[in-house]
Design a protein around this motif. Structure first.
Motif, short mmCIF file in Angstrom:
data_model
loop_
_atom_site.label_atom_id
_atom_site.label_comp_id
_atom_site.label_asym_id
_atom_site.label_seq_id
_atom_site.Cartn_x
_atom_site.Cartn_y
_atom_site.Cartn_z
N MET A 172 0.84 -1.19 0.00
CA MET A 172 0.00 0.00 0.00
C MET A 172 0.88 1.25 0.00
SD MET A 172 -3.11 1.03 2.59
CE MET A 172 -2.14 0.73 4.08
N VAL B 73 -9.59 4.55 0.21
CA VAL B 73 -9.22 3.61 -0.84
C VAL B 73 -7.72 3.34 -0.76
CG1 VAL B 73 -9.22 3.15 -3.32
CG2 VAL B 73 -11.08 4.48 -2.29
N LEU C 273 -4.41 2.18 -2.28
CA LEU C 273 -3.78 2.04 -3.59
C LEU C 273 -2.32 1.62 -3.43
CD1 LEU C 273 -5.23 5.29 -5.20
CD2 LEU C 273 -6.00 2.94 -5.61
N ASN D 111 -0.70 -0.46 -8.49
CA ASN D 111 -1.91 0.19 -8.99
C ASN D 111 -1.58 1.49 -9.69
OD1 ASN D 111 -3.83 -0.60 -5.96
ND2 ASN D 111 -3.68 -1.77 -7.85
N THR E 39 -11.65 6.60 -8.15
CA THR E 39 -10.52 6.44 -7.24
C THR E 39 -10.10 4.98 -7.12
OG1 THR E 39 -11.28 8.37 -6.00
CG2 THR E 39 -9.70 6.94 -4.91
N GLU E 40 -11.07 4.08 -7.07
CA GLU E 40 -10.79 2.65 -6.91
C GLU E 40 -10.03 2.05 -8.08
OE1 GLU E 40 -14.63 3.44 -4.58
OE2 GLU E 40 -13.62 4.19 -6.37
N SER F 181 -7.47 3.86 -9.68
CA SER F 181 -6.13 4.49 -9.64
C SER F 181 -5.83 5.69 -10.53
CB SER F 181 -5.05 3.42 -9.91
OG SER F 181 -5.18 2.35 -9.03
N THR G 249 -5.00 -2.22 -11.94
CA THR G 249 -5.16 -0.89 -11.32
C THR G 249 -6.29 -0.86 -10.29
OG1 THR G 249 -6.61 -0.09 -13.08
CG2 THR G 249 -4.25 0.28 -13.37
N ALA H 235 -7.94 -1.17 -6.86
CA ALA H 235 -7.36 -0.93 -5.54
C ALA H 235 -7.28 -2.19 -4.69
CB ALA H 235 -8.19 0.12 -4.80
#
Length: 495
Positions: free
Chosen positions: A160, A176, A178, A182, A319-320, A322, A360, A362
């Motif tokens: 992460m 989220v 990432l 990602n 956002t999820e 990337s 990509t 998350a």
């Protein structure tokens, strides 16, 4: 890309390349200029400081995008800790909640120190706080103390790297998670799907808490050697384009609309003026492209910019993911489309919903496994977006699954599809289509004011283009703007 696996690798690769290493970050807010090699050396100093002085595995950022933010961000990344990026425009109480929920007790900030003290009171805990401006504990002092000391970053691509928060249209924020993989994969999706080069100049407009801004303005621009300009604020940036002369801008649709409207105002003010003169006064003479995402784009604004040889490129993301999912390289040819799927992803459309697979996606939501599980249909990620592929194999978004109106006869109606038709009328500033009992209702806000008869006439014209089951049966006028979230999206659930 084979040897670039982490965010730190993006910076290191640029710093060690003779052409990219000398490309500049021009920080007009703090009156300083640096190149990639400066950033690499300063970030190594910051990473050493973080490793030696900050406990825990996370550092939060409450910053605008400046050179010192970049030092803090890449330093945190290099140290192996997770960056928790929070929009500093949020209320202090909400920021405190996000810090506590992510167990983050160190922060890099450029907000007023009194706000830090206020956040600490809400947390009932002391923060390890490092400012980007001059103070006792600040990035400048860190650099002076640790610059030149040996540092080697040891990172795992799957680890992460960033926690970013989705704002959603319900007001509930989710963290989220990432990974390096990602974000770096998406950087190369963007690199391979656009024509941005070392010769470009970008004026930064988006905060780092906006993952689209983070990945394009910070990560992609740093890797490619794009010259990056930081203005004092967004208003100063818009006023100064004829001075800073960007070639590329990264925007949300609201900004694109403002720019298109400004061009129209100058046209009206100086009838018969040459296009080149109007463009130079508003955007500078060199602007060639705008990457745009974060919400549905206004095709009228895209076509207005095309008149000035500015290619507005709408895209689709979350956002999820990337965050970029698709890119429309030629918005002027396809102003209603949201682009071609990026090369790292696979897509299917199931019951109208876009679902995705790829590297990509998350790692998940921070300490919220149940809600993350709900995002999946087997091994396909459910975006919650409704759309289709047009004849050019481009994604066209038509709405959100959660916003669907299901009539008593079982018909599904996408309110966003109808809202786009209202937005084709210049006098409509904002609109929401919703179910009001058994009636399908349009609620209109007009900044200049609107009589009911005008609203009814607009609805009458729109209904001519709709199937009988989806026609608007009631039109009301709202006196005030709709409530919005921190990203500028209307909070539909409280309208």
């Amino acid at each position: 890309m084979n040897n670039i696996l982490t965010i730190w690798d993006l910076l290191e690769d640029a710093a060690k390349d003779k052409d990219r290493s000398v490309k500049q970050y021009i920080d007009l807010k703090n009156d300083e200029t640096h190149d990639r090699m400066d950033l690499y050396k300063d970030s190594k100093a910051m990473a050493l400081y973080i490793q030696e002085n900050i406990k825990g595995d996370k550092v939060a950022f409450l910053c605008s995008t400046t050179y010192k933010f970049l030092v803090g961000f890449f330093g945190c990344i290099g140290s192996g800790k997770t960056t928790v990026i929070i929009n500093s425009a949020l209320p202090d109480e909400m920021i405190a909640e996000l810090l506590l929920s992510t167990e983050t007790f160190a922060v890099v900030y450029d907000i007023n120190v009194l706000r830090i003290e206020h956040i600490e009171k809400h947390m009932n805990s002391k923060l390890k706080a490092i400012s980007t401006y001059e103070s006792v504990t600040c990035i400048t002092n860190v650099i002076q103390k640790y610059l030149g000391k040996e540092f080697i970053s040891e990172l795992v691509p799957e680890a992460m790297a960033v926690i970013a928060f989705t704002s959603g249209t319900t007001g509930k924020m989710k963290g989220v998670m990432l990974s390096h993989k990602n974000l770096v994969t998406n950087v190369f999706d963007l690199h391979n799907g656009t024509d941005y080069t070392i010769d470009d100049r970008v004026v930064s407009l988006l905060p780092p808490s906006h993952v689209f801004g983070l990945n394009v303005e910070v990560l992609l621009a740093t890797y490619l050697g794009i010259e990056l300009v930081f203005e004092k604020n967004t208003a100063a940036a818009f006023k100064g384009f004829n001075r800073t002369e960007p070639t590329v801008l990264i925007m949300v649709p609201m900004m694109v609309d403002l720019l298109a409207a400004k061009l129209s105002r100058v046209e009206d003010k100086i009838p018969g003026a040459r296009k080149a003169m109007v463009k130079e006064s508003v955007t500078g003479s060199r602007l060639r492209a705008i990457g745009c995402g974060g919400a549905k784009n206004n095709h009228r604004s895209i076509l207005k910019l095309a008149q000035y040889e500015i290619n507005c490129r709408p895209g689709y993301g979350m956002t999820e993911l990337s965050p970029v999912i698709s890119i429309n390289q030629n918005g002027f040819d396809n102003p209603f489309a949201d682009g071609m799927l990026v090369e790292s992803l696979k897509m299917r459309i199931k019951d109208g919903e876009i679902q995705l697979q790829g590297p990509t996606i998350a790692l998940g939501y921070y300490k919220n496994e149940e809600e993350w599980k709900d995002m999946w249909d087997g091994d396909w990620f459910k975006t919650g977006d409704i759309g289709y592929l047009n004849e050019k194999n481009m994604i066209v978004l038509t709405g959100r699954v959660k916003n669907l109106i299901i009539t008593s006869s079982g018909e599904n109606i996408s309110p966003e599809y109808i809202e786009e038709k209202y937005k084709a009328f210049p006098q409509v500033s904002e609109v929401i289509v919703k179910a009001d009992g058994d009636l399908i209702t349009a609620v209109i806000y007009c900044a200049r004011g609107m009589e009911q008869v005008e609203a009814d006439n607009i609805t009458r014209e729109i209904n001519k283009t709709l199937p009988v089951f989806s026609r608007i049966q009631k039109t009301s006028i709202r006196a005030q703007e709709f409530p919005i979230n921190i990203s500028g999206k209307i909070l539909r659930n409280i309208v």
